[in-house]
Scaffold this active site. Structure first.
Site, PDB file in Angstrom:
ATOM      1  N   HIS A  50       0.817  -1.216   0.000  1.00 49.59           N
ATOM      2  CA  HIS A  50       0.000   0.000   0.000  1.00 49.59           C
ATOM      3  C   HIS A  50       0.853   1.270   0.000  1.00 49.59           C
ATOM      4  O   HIS A  50       0.325   2.357  -0.238  1.00 49.59           O
ATOM      5  CB  HIS A  50      -0.987   0.009   1.176  1.00 49.59           C
ATOM      6  CG  HIS A  50      -0.374   0.280   2.516  1.00 49.59           C
ATOM      7  ND1 HIS A  50      -0.125  -0.714   3.446  1.00 49.59           N
ATOM      8  CD2 HIS A  50       0.015   1.430   3.112  1.00 49.59           C
ATOM      9  CE1 HIS A  50       0.386  -0.182   4.531  1.00 49.59           C
ATOM     10  NE2 HIS A  50       0.494   1.119   4.356  1.00 49.59           N
ATOM     11  N   ASP A  70       0.090  -7.699   1.439  1.00 49.16           N
ATOM     12  CA  ASP A  70       0.428  -6.279   1.550  1.00 49.16           C
ATOM     13  C   ASP A  70       1.940  -6.064   1.647  1.00 49.16           C
ATOM     14  O   ASP A  70       2.416  -5.281   2.458  1.00 49.16           O
ATOM     15  CB  ASP A  70      -0.271  -5.635   2.750  1.00 49.16           C
ATOM     16  CG  ASP A  70      -0.235  -4.104   2.680  1.00 49.16           C
ATOM     17  OD1 ASP A  70       0.024  -3.571   1.585  1.00 49.16           O
ATOM     18  OD2 ASP A  70      -0.434  -3.453   3.717  1.00 49.16           O
ATOM     19  N   SER A 125       4.572   2.783   7.807  1.00 53.79           N
ATOM     20  CA  SER A 125       4.283   1.569   7.039  1.00 53.79           C
ATOM     21  C   SER A 125       5.512   1.101   6.264  1.00 53.79           C
ATOM     22  O   SER A 125       6.160   1.875   5.569  1.00 53.79           O
ATOM     23  CB  SER A 125       3.144   1.831   6.063  1.00 53.79           C
ATOM     24  OG  SER A 125       1.924   1.993   6.736  1.00 53.79           O
TER      25      SER A 125
END
Length: 428
Positions: free
Chosen positions: A155, A188, A267
């Protein structure tokens, strides 16, 4: 310290500006402005006990100072110009750059100091800026090897599902563009690569297998663009099933939960144990919005509420290795299709096309109507829970399932397998 905050054109102090600043030189902290003290002119007369010399007259000294000053300016200009030129070339032209150890960084040798852990790990952490043409996203990455392979989240490199232009900033401040090696939506995870960069320092990888609830951990990343930010906490829970995204972009995580502060920009960054080894990839946070239909996510407006989730590094490296090798990513499977609308466990609808649940010792495997209520002692309350827990296991491992069958709970030892490609909805 005297001085004032330098004001931006919109009236706000400079330190309110974007963390990278208008010129990309790191956090835009205000620079104090003040008067600079001017040294009094030197007395040209020789001091006591200093013999005078006709060849070093007062008239000659200013000329000598002028020559020395000129040389100093030339030398300084060369050094600064070379440094800035290398950074610009690496960032804008994709040329070769060489990274050097960060001052103060040293190899960690089991010290109890968190500062030693951080200093050893920082050179192996990079910061990403991804532009998809309409928006910019920041994130973090983990240097895997000296060839330039970097692990991060899908992402981050593909915000809103669209692959963007990736720029990598290193701990030295130098920047370089990167290309995508491969990405996997279901986990992911993504791997990117920088080329023409020498001096990369891979970060030490550990294992999440030995983690216990209460173990201390550190997170490194760029929350809201603030690079090299370190937060600390503990392992809050293990094997926490987390589902993020929606539709074809659904990701299932068998996550490590931590209370170390994780925010947008963290992230893809590392979760470190006390030995300074990566045990997880920071990926998601719990939303404070109680009415949210998707409480686990990566919303850029969200902030830490002390509930963050990391992909165990063991699972992440299984995927990363396949991406680097250029082979189709496989996922761990039971060989069944689940009822996504059922609550109170994971109810089996049918076996997946072309597969049959594998069991050990000739035992009867899962069959339609079975409801899985636990895996290796972890409760299962829904299909999403079971999918996440199975995906976190290694292919070939044996899982102990608690199954409710005809009103009786039975225990099944089921051997897990690897299934290539993206699974159908509800398939595990």
């Amino acid at each position: 310290m005297s001085g004032e905050l330098r004001e931006r054109g919109d009236g706000g102090p400079q330190w309110w500006s974007h963390p990278d600043g208008p010129t990309g030189h790191g956090p835009g902290f205000a620079v104090p402005t003040g008067r600079t003290a001017t040294a009094p002119p030197a007395d040209p007369r020789p001091g006591p006990g200093t013999p005078s010399s006709p060849r070093r007259s007062g008239a000659a000294r200013p000329a000598l100072r002028l020559v020395l000053g000129g040389l100093l300016v030339v030398l300084c200009s060369g050094v600064l110009g070379g440094g800035i030129g290398a950074a610009v070339q690496g960032a804008r032209q994709g040329g070769r750059i060489t990274l050097h150890p960060v001052p103060g960084a040293s190899d960690h040798r089991g010290s109890d100091s968190a500062a030693d852990v951080v200093q050893a790990a920082l050179p192996g952490v990079v910061y990403l800026r991804v532009s998809d043409g309409s928006d910019n996203v920041t994130g973090t990455g983990i240097v895997l090897d000296g060839k330039g392979d970097i692990l991060t989240n899908n992402h981050v490199v593909a915000p809103l599902g669209r692959l963007g232009r990736i720029t990598v900033a290193f701990s030295s401040g130098q920047q370089h563009t990167a290309r995508l090696v491969g990405r996997d939506v279901a986990s992911d995870l993504a791997v990117i690569r920088v080329q023409g960069v020498a001096g990369l320092r891979p970060i030490a990888l550990g294992s999440a297998a030995g983690l216990r609830v209460g173990d201390p951990v550190l997170a490194i990343g760029a929350p809201f663009g603030l690079r090299s930010t370190v937060t600390s906490g503990i392992v809050s829970a293990l094997d926490r099933p987390v589902t993020i995204g929606g539709g074809p972009g659904l990701s299932y995580l068998d996550a490590v939960q931590t209370d170390a502060a994780i925010n947008p920009g963290n992230s893809g960054g590392p979760l470190l144990d006390a030995a300074g080894e990566v045990v997880g990839v920071n990926t998601a946070i719990h939303s404070a919005n109680a009415g949210s239909g998707a409480p686990y996510g990566v919303n850029q407006q969200a902030g830490s509420v002390g509930i963050g989730f990391a992909i165990p590094i063991d699972q992440a490296m299984r995927v990363a290795t396949q991406l680097i090798d250029g082979v189709r990513v496989t996922h761990t499977s039971l060989g069944v299709v689940l009822d996504l609308g059922y609550q109170g466990g994971a109810r089996v609808l049918r076996t997946a096309p072309g597969t049959a649940p594998a069991t050990t010792r000739g035992a009867v495997g899962l069959r339609p109507g079975d409801v899985v209520t636990g895996l290796d002692g972890t409760p299962v309350t829904s299909a999403d829970d079971l999918i996440a827990l199975v995906r976190g296991q290694a292919p070939g491992a044996t899982a102990q399932l608690a199954v409710r069958r005809d009103g009786v709970v039975v225990l099944l030892a089921v051997r897990l397998r690897a299934v290539p490609g993206t699974a159908a909805a509800g398939a595990v």
